[in-house]
Design a protein around this motif. Structure first.
Motif, mmCIF file in Angstrom:
data_model
loop_
_atom_site.group_PDB
_atom_site.id
_atom_site.type_symbol
_atom_site.label_atom_id
_atom_site.label_comp_id
_atom_site.label_asym_id
_atom_site.label_seq_id
_atom_site.Cartn_x
_atom_site.Cartn_y
_atom_site.Cartn_z
ATOM 1 N N ILE A 138 0.835 -1.214 0.000
ATOM 2 C CA ILE A 138 0.000 0.000 0.000
ATOM 3 C C ILE A 138 0.866 1.260 0.000
ATOM 4 O O ILE A 138 1.816 1.372 0.794
ATOM 5 N N VAL A 139 0.519 2.173 -0.888
ATOM 6 C CA VAL A 139 1.131 3.502 -0.867
ATOM 7 C C VAL A 139 0.430 4.316 0.204
ATOM 8 O O VAL A 139 -0.775 4.595 0.102
ATOM 9 N N THR A 140 1.159 4.693 1.224
ATOM 10 C CA THR A 140 0.585 5.450 2.339
ATOM 11 C C THR A 140 1.086 6.886 2.393
ATOM 12 O O THR A 140 0.584 7.691 3.173
ATOM 13 N N GLY A 141 2.100 7.196 1.584
ATOM 14 C CA GLY A 141 2.695 8.525 1.629
ATOM 15 C C GLY A 141 2.336 9.362 0.424
ATOM 16 O O GLY A 141 1.225 9.312 -0.093
ATOM 17 N N ALA A 142 3.311 10.121 -0.055
ATOM 18 C CA ALA A 142 3.101 11.056 -1.158
ATOM 19 C C ALA A 142 3.613 10.472 -2.465
ATOM 20 O O ALA A 142 4.272 9.427 -2.495
ATOM 21 N N VAL A 143 3.312 11.166 -3.545
ATOM 22 C CA VAL A 143 3.880 10.859 -4.852
ATOM 23 C C VAL A 143 4.957 11.892 -5.122
ATOM 24 O O VAL A 143 4.709 13.100 -5.024
ATOM 25 N N THR A 144 6.164 11.442 -5.454
ATOM 26 C CA THR A 144 7.272 12.376 -5.630
ATOM 27 C C THR A 144 8.124 11.997 -6.826
ATOM 28 O O THR A 144 8.230 10.820 -7.189
ATOM 29 N N LEU A 145 8.738 13.003 -7.454
ATOM 30 C CA LEU A 145 9.628 12.788 -8.589
ATOM 31 C C LEU A 145 11.090 12.952 -8.210
ATOM 32 O O LEU A 145 11.967 12.760 -9.048
ATOM 33 N N ASP A 146 11.366 13.315 -6.982
ATOM 34 C CA ASP A 146 12.729 13.585 -6.531
ATOM 35 C C ASP A 146 13.137 12.539 -5.503
ATOM 36 O O ASP A 146 12.584 12.498 -4.396
ATOM 37 N N SER A 147 14.087 11.710 -5.846
ATOM 38 C CA SER A 147 14.503 10.642 -4.935
ATOM 39 C C SER A 147 15.074 11.197 -3.641
ATOM 40 O O SER A 147 15.076 10.516 -2.617
ATOM 41 N N ARG A 148 15.518 12.456 -3.662
ATOM 42 C CA ARG A 148 16.093 13.068 -2.454
ATOM 43 C C ARG A 148 15.034 13.437 -1.427
ATOM 44 O O ARG A 148 15.361 13.672 -0.259
ATOM 45 N N THR A 149 13.772 13.499 -1.854
ATOM 46 C CA THR A 149 12.698 13.874 -0.925
ATOM 47 C C THR A 149 11.809 12.693 -0.557
ATOM 48 O O THR A 149 10.821 12.867 0.145
ATOM 49 N N VAL A 150 12.153 11.510 -1.026
ATOM 50 C CA VAL A 150 11.336 10.329 -0.740
ATOM 51 C C VAL A 150 11.318 10.045 0.754
ATOM 52 O O VAL A 150 12.346 10.118 1.436
ATOM 53 N N ALA A 151 10.131 9.717 1.259
ATOM 54 C CA ALA A 151 9.958 9.310 2.656
ATOM 55 C C ALA A 151 9.255 7.958 2.678
ATOM 56 O O ALA A 151 8.772 7.454 1.657
ATOM 57 N N ALA A 152 9.202 7.359 3.850
ATOM 58 C CA ALA A 152 8.600 6.035 3.991
ATOM 59 C C ALA A 152 7.158 6.051 3.501
ATOM 60 O O ALA A 152 6.384 6.943 3.846
ATOM 61 N N GLY A 153 6.804 5.073 2.692
ATOM 62 C CA GLY A 153 5.448 4.942 2.191
ATOM 63 C C GLY A 153 5.169 5.656 0.895
ATOM 64 O O GLY A 153 4.064 5.569 0.362
#
Length: 464
Positions: free
Chosen positions: A24-39
């Motif tokens: 399950i995706v529980t977090g945000a959608v992001t295009l920057d690997s430097r800002t990725v967080a859990a989920g």
């Protein structure tokens, strides 16, 4: 974002899943690997210089649940697609449809200038009535708009979108990702004139927004712009007009500016009148505020609520009439996010309304104006002179026409009108001539980077 299984992500995007379908995706959608967080869900977009797929291991290490990518990777589950940007739009469209079914109201704004400022005002006004998604900045293209949509969830009552266009069909495509119920058209100006060919071509493209509205929707149109008002015939939605015109349904009456060039007026709408005192700089913000008011009224807010929320709303996005005062009492107005002839004139009018001993306009070129570029830059120099600017500094080789226009209007070349080759030369000149009480406007098209000059000016005044 709403919680989605990877199976749902694959279904909505039309991609092929490699990995656990029940994750399950529980977090945000992001295009920057430097800002990725859990989920989070990482979208691996190929840019001009880097390919996001090369950063899949980094996204996995940062806690991403999965990625949308053009190729699989052992580091984490992937939804494999041909084009991650297209897949991002399809994902946003699917999520948007679910949220609308749950009661979400979507509002969209377009225009040649003022989109972000109006979006910021409207977002703050609607927030007084319910949970609102309206991020700062200009997320108005095929990547930014879906990311904005995907930041909404089941608790979101209002979603405010900004829609930009570089050609016909662009806004129509964005509306297919997230069809708004309320559409706001601000103006038809000269932004990207070189790409559209004519103001009429710009009007055709901007009007795609009102064409996309449902029959039970509302088109909020600026009655003070004939090309915008003419879009009323292109929609079956209800038309709500705004402006200073006596025929406008949402009007600004008795407009005045204070010493900080902030507008105050009486908001007249739905048979009521309420005072508004804006916290944003420039008389042009009155039109933006009226458009925001019209959209908020269409969304169900009362006129008194709208007026109070407008009076409390402040600037949110960087480099748009961003006013700062140095320790030595020099005021720097950073309006360097973008520029076209209309926004330049609005900024010059705002500069003229600011209290100060001298007014200095540091102006770079305006991009994408097509064959009229030379004439428009010379006209800008004349406009700056007519606005009463004490010193006009044209920056860069593409801006030489500004200095020529100012000189033709009677400003002494080398004294009241100066052309410098680059930002460094402008910084050196200003370090010598600025005095306490001066007000300095810095503005150009985004590609010229004059926001860096504005930042340098503020640093130079620190501790002075």
């Amino acid at each position: 974002m709403i919680r989605l299984t990877l199976a749902e992500v694959a279904e909505l995007t039309g991609g092929e899943l490699t990995g656990d379908a029940d994750a399950i995706v529980t977090g945000a959608v992001t295009l920057d690997s430097r800002t990725v967080a859990a989920g989070d869900l990482f979208v691996a977009v190929a840019g001009e210089h880097v390919d996001g797929s090369d950063f899949l291991p980094a996204a996995a290490a940062a806690g991403a649940v999965a990625a949308i990518s053009t190729r699989p990777d052992d580091a984490l589950p992937c939804v494999v697609v041909d084009d991650p940007v297209d897949a991002l739009g399809r994902l946003a469209a699917g999520v948007h449809a679910r949220l609308v079914a749950g009661g979400l109201q979507t509002l969209a704004i377009t225009g040649s200038s003022g989109k972000t400022s109006t979006k910021d005002l409207l977002g703050q006004v609607l927030a007084a009535a319910g949970t609102t998604v309206s991020p700062p900045g200009s997320y108005n293209n095929d990547i930014g708009l879906p990311i904005t949509v995907l930041s909404a969830d089941e608790q979101t009552r209002f979603l405010v979108l900004e829609m930009g266009s570089r050609g016909r069909g662009h806004i129509a495509r964005l509306c297919r990702v997230a069809r708004p119920r309320i559409g706001v058209v601000l103006n038809v100006g000269s932004a990207h004139l070189g790409e559209f060919g004519s103001a009429e071509g710009i009007a055709v493209a901007k009007g795609e927004l009102v064409e996309a509205l449902p029959d039970d929707g509302t088109a909020v149109l600026n009655a003070d712009d004939p090309r915008v008002l003419g879009m009323a015939a292109r929609t079956r939605a209800t038309v709500l007009t705004t402006g200073r015109s006596e025929d406008a349904a949402v009007r600004a009456v008795d407009v005045v500016l204070d010493g900080a060039a902030r507008g105050a007026f009486t908001l007249a709408a739905a048979g009521e009148e309420h005072p508004v005192a804006l916290q944003v700089v420039g008389e042009h913000q009155v039109a933006n505020a009226l458009s925001a008011a019209g959209a908020a009224l269409a969304a169900g807010m009362a006129p008194a609520e709208v007026a109070a929320a407008l009076s409390a709303a402040g600037p949110r996005s960087r480099w748009r009439m961003e006013v700062s005062r140095r320790d030595d009492e020099v005021t720097v107005v950073n309006d360097a996010y973008n520029a076209n002839p209309e926004s330049m004139r609005a900024a010059l009018a705002a500069l003229a309304g600011l209290s100060g001993t001298r007014r200095i306009a540091v102006l770079g070129a305006m991009a994408e104006l097509g064959p009229d570029a030379a004439a428009e830059h010379e006209r800008l120099g004349r406009d700056a002179a007519a606005a009463g600017v004490d010193l006009i500094v044209a920056v860069g080789p593409d801006a030489v026409g500004i200095a020529d226009g100012a000189a033709a209007a009677g400003r002494r070349a080398g004294e009241e009108s100066v052309h410098v080759p680059d930002r460094a030369a402008a910084r050196e000149l200003l370090s010598k001539v600025l005095r306490p009480g001066d007000v300095v406007l810095v503005k150009a098209s985004r590609s010229y980077g004059l926001e860096l000059l504005a930042a340098d000016l503020l640093t130079a005044g620190a501790g002075a």
